[in-house]
Motif scaffolding. Structure first.
Motif, PDB file in Angstrom:
ATOM      1  N   GLY A  42       0.827  -1.205   0.000  1.00  0.00           N
ATOM      2  CA  GLY A  42       0.000   0.000   0.000  1.00  0.00           C
ATOM      3  C   GLY A  42       0.854   1.244   0.000  1.00  0.00           C
ATOM      4  O   GLY A  42       2.066   1.193  -0.174  1.00  0.00           O
ATOM      5  N   ARG A  43       0.192   2.393   0.188  1.00  0.00           N
ATOM      6  CA  ARG A  43       0.883   3.668   0.267  1.00  0.00           C
ATOM      7  C   ARG A  43       0.344   4.435   1.465  1.00  0.00           C
ATOM      8  O   ARG A  43      -0.799   4.237   1.871  1.00  0.00           O
ATOM      9  CB  ARG A  43       0.707   4.477  -1.017  1.00  0.00           C
ATOM     10  N   LEU A  44       1.152   5.304   2.010  1.00  0.00           N
ATOM     11  CA  LEU A  44       0.735   6.098   3.152  1.00  0.00           C
ATOM     12  C   LEU A  44      -0.358   7.062   2.714  1.00  0.00           C
ATOM     13  O   LEU A  44      -0.162   7.869   1.816  1.00  0.00           O
ATOM     14  CB  LEU A  44       1.924   6.870   3.727  1.00  0.00           C
ATOM     15  N   GLN A  45      -1.529   6.954   3.322  1.00  0.00           N
ATOM     16  CA  GLN A  45      -2.660   7.801   2.983  1.00  0.00           C
ATOM     17  C   GLN A  45      -2.617   9.108   3.762  1.00  0.00           C
ATOM     18  O   GLN A  45      -2.845  10.190   3.220  1.00  0.00           O
ATOM     19  CB  GLN A  45      -3.970   7.072   3.279  1.00  0.00           C
ATOM     20  N   CYS A  46      -2.363   9.029   5.064  1.00  0.00           N
ATOM     21  CA  CYS A  46      -2.348  10.217   5.907  1.00  0.00           C
ATOM     22  C   CYS A  46      -1.743   9.851   7.253  1.00  0.00           C
ATOM     23  O   CYS A  46      -1.533   8.690   7.557  1.00  0.00           O
ATOM     24  CB  CYS A  46      -3.760  10.772   6.108  1.00  0.00           C
ATOM     25  N   VAL A  47      -1.475  10.863   8.055  1.00  0.00           N
ATOM     26  CA  VAL A  47      -1.092  10.680   9.451  1.00  0.00           C
ATOM     27  C   VAL A  47      -2.240  11.231  10.276  1.00  0.00           C
ATOM     28  O   VAL A  47      -2.742  12.330  10.012  1.00  0.00           O
ATOM     29  CB  VAL A  47       0.224  11.417   9.789  1.00  0.00           C
ATOM     30  N   VAL A  48      -2.691  10.477  11.273  1.00  0.00           N
ATOM     31  CA  VAL A  48      -3.824  10.855  12.107  1.00  0.00           C
ATOM     32  C   VAL A  48      -3.313  11.187  13.507  1.00  0.00           C
ATOM     33  O   VAL A  48      -2.578  10.406  14.097  1.00  0.00           O
ATOM     34  CB  VAL A  48      -4.860   9.710  12.182  1.00  0.00           C
ATOM     35  N   VAL A  49      -3.709  12.354  14.006  1.00  0.00           N
ATOM     36  CA  VAL A  49      -3.257  12.838  15.302  1.00  0.00           C
ATOM     37  C   VAL A  49      -4.453  12.931  16.238  1.00  0.00           C
ATOM     38  O   VAL A  49      -5.456  13.572  15.910  1.00  0.00           O
ATOM     39  CB  VAL A  49      -2.598  14.234  15.158  1.00  0.00           C
ATOM     40  N   ASP A  50      -4.363  12.293  17.405  1.00  0.00           N
ATOM     41  CA  ASP A  50      -5.389  12.444  18.442  1.00  0.00           C
ATOM     42  C   ASP A  50      -5.243  13.810  19.102  1.00  0.00           C
ATOM     43  O   ASP A  50      -4.122  14.269  19.344  1.00  0.00           O
ATOM     44  CB  ASP A  50      -5.239  11.372  19.519  1.00  0.00           C
ATOM     45  N   GLY A 103       1.257  16.319   1.822  1.00  0.00           N
ATOM     46  CA  GLY A 103       0.345  15.200   2.031  1.00  0.00           C
ATOM     47  C   GLY A 103      -0.880  15.611   2.822  1.00  0.00           C
ATOM     48  O   GLY A 103      -1.359  16.739   2.695  1.00  0.00           O
ATOM     49  N   VAL A 104      -1.359  14.705   3.658  1.00  0.00           N
ATOM     50  CA  VAL A 104      -2.578  14.954   4.422  1.00  0.00           C
ATOM     51  C   VAL A 104      -2.320  14.630   5.889  1.00  0.00           C
ATOM     52  O   VAL A 104      -1.788  13.567   6.224  1.00  0.00           O
ATOM     53  CB  VAL A 104      -3.754  14.091   3.914  1.00  0.00           C
ATOM     54  N   LEU A 105      -2.696  15.563   6.745  1.00  0.00           N
ATOM     55  CA  LEU A 105      -2.762  15.324   8.179  1.00  0.00           C
ATOM     56  C   LEU A 105      -4.228  15.279   8.563  1.00  0.00           C
ATOM     57  O   LEU A 105      -5.026  16.084   8.066  1.00  0.00           O
ATOM     58  CB  LEU A 105      -2.085  16.437   8.976  1.00  0.00           C
ATOM     59  N   CYS A 106      -4.590  14.351   9.433  1.00  0.00           N
ATOM     60  CA  CYS A 106      -5.957  14.254   9.931  1.00  0.00           C
ATOM     61  C   CYS A 106      -5.910  14.380  11.447  1.00  0.00           C
ATOM     62  O   CYS A 106      -4.947  13.963  12.090  1.00  0.00           O
ATOM     63  CB  CYS A 106      -6.588  12.929   9.539  1.00  0.00           C
ATOM     64  N   PHE A 107      -6.971  14.916  11.995  1.00  0.00           N
ATOM     65  CA  PHE A 107      -7.043  15.169  13.430  1.00  0.00           C
ATOM     66  C   PHE A 107      -8.347  14.587  13.943  1.00  0.00           C
ATOM     67  O   PHE A 107      -9.420  14.917  13.449  1.00  0.00           O
ATOM     68  CB  PHE A 107      -6.975  16.672  13.697  1.00  0.00           C
TER      69      PHE A 107
END
Length: 122
Positions: free
Chosen positions: A3-11, A51-55
């Motif tokens: 696969g490929r890195l879609q995003c990094v998710v931060v709590d 890229g994309v960061l998600c929170f």
């Protein structure tokens, strides 16, 4: 490669506020409409040149304190795959551990050191 890195998710306690903070640092667009994320009070995104960061909201969020291992850094990776079953089998073969497969479009695993990450069907 599976696969490929879609995003990094931060709590975090306030997803939109943290997304705006990182927009100030990195540029980009907060909460761009469209797939694959549902935007709401508990989830915000930042599409930036890198890229994309998600929170995501963590109601009992405890902030990390560098370098205190009692309050370590908190994040997980979402890795997009075309075939969730094949990707899951490969994660297990590589030494990952399945933590949760109760959702239709993603599965939660731990890496060999215990860090969580998700395989997300794309």
């Amino acid at each position: 490669m599976i696969g490929r890195l879609q995003c990094v998710v931060v709590d975090c306690p306030e997803p939109r506020g943290l997304a705006e903070f990182y927009r100030g640092l990195l540029g980009g667009e907060v909460d761009r409409p469209g797939q694959p994320w549902e935007l709401n009070d508990d989830w915000s995104t930042l599409h930036h040149p890198g890229g994309v960061l998600c929170f995501q909201r963590a109601h009992d969020h405890v902030a990390p304190e560098w370098p205190d291992p009692a309050k370590p850094q908190q994040f997980h990776l979402d890795i997009a795959v075309e075939d969730l079953d094949a990707g899951s089998a490969e994660v297990l073969r590589l030494g990952g551990v399945l933590l949760d497969d109760s959702e239709t479009y993603w599965r939660v695993f731990a890496d060999p050191a215990g860090h969580p990450f998700c395989l997300v069907w794309e």
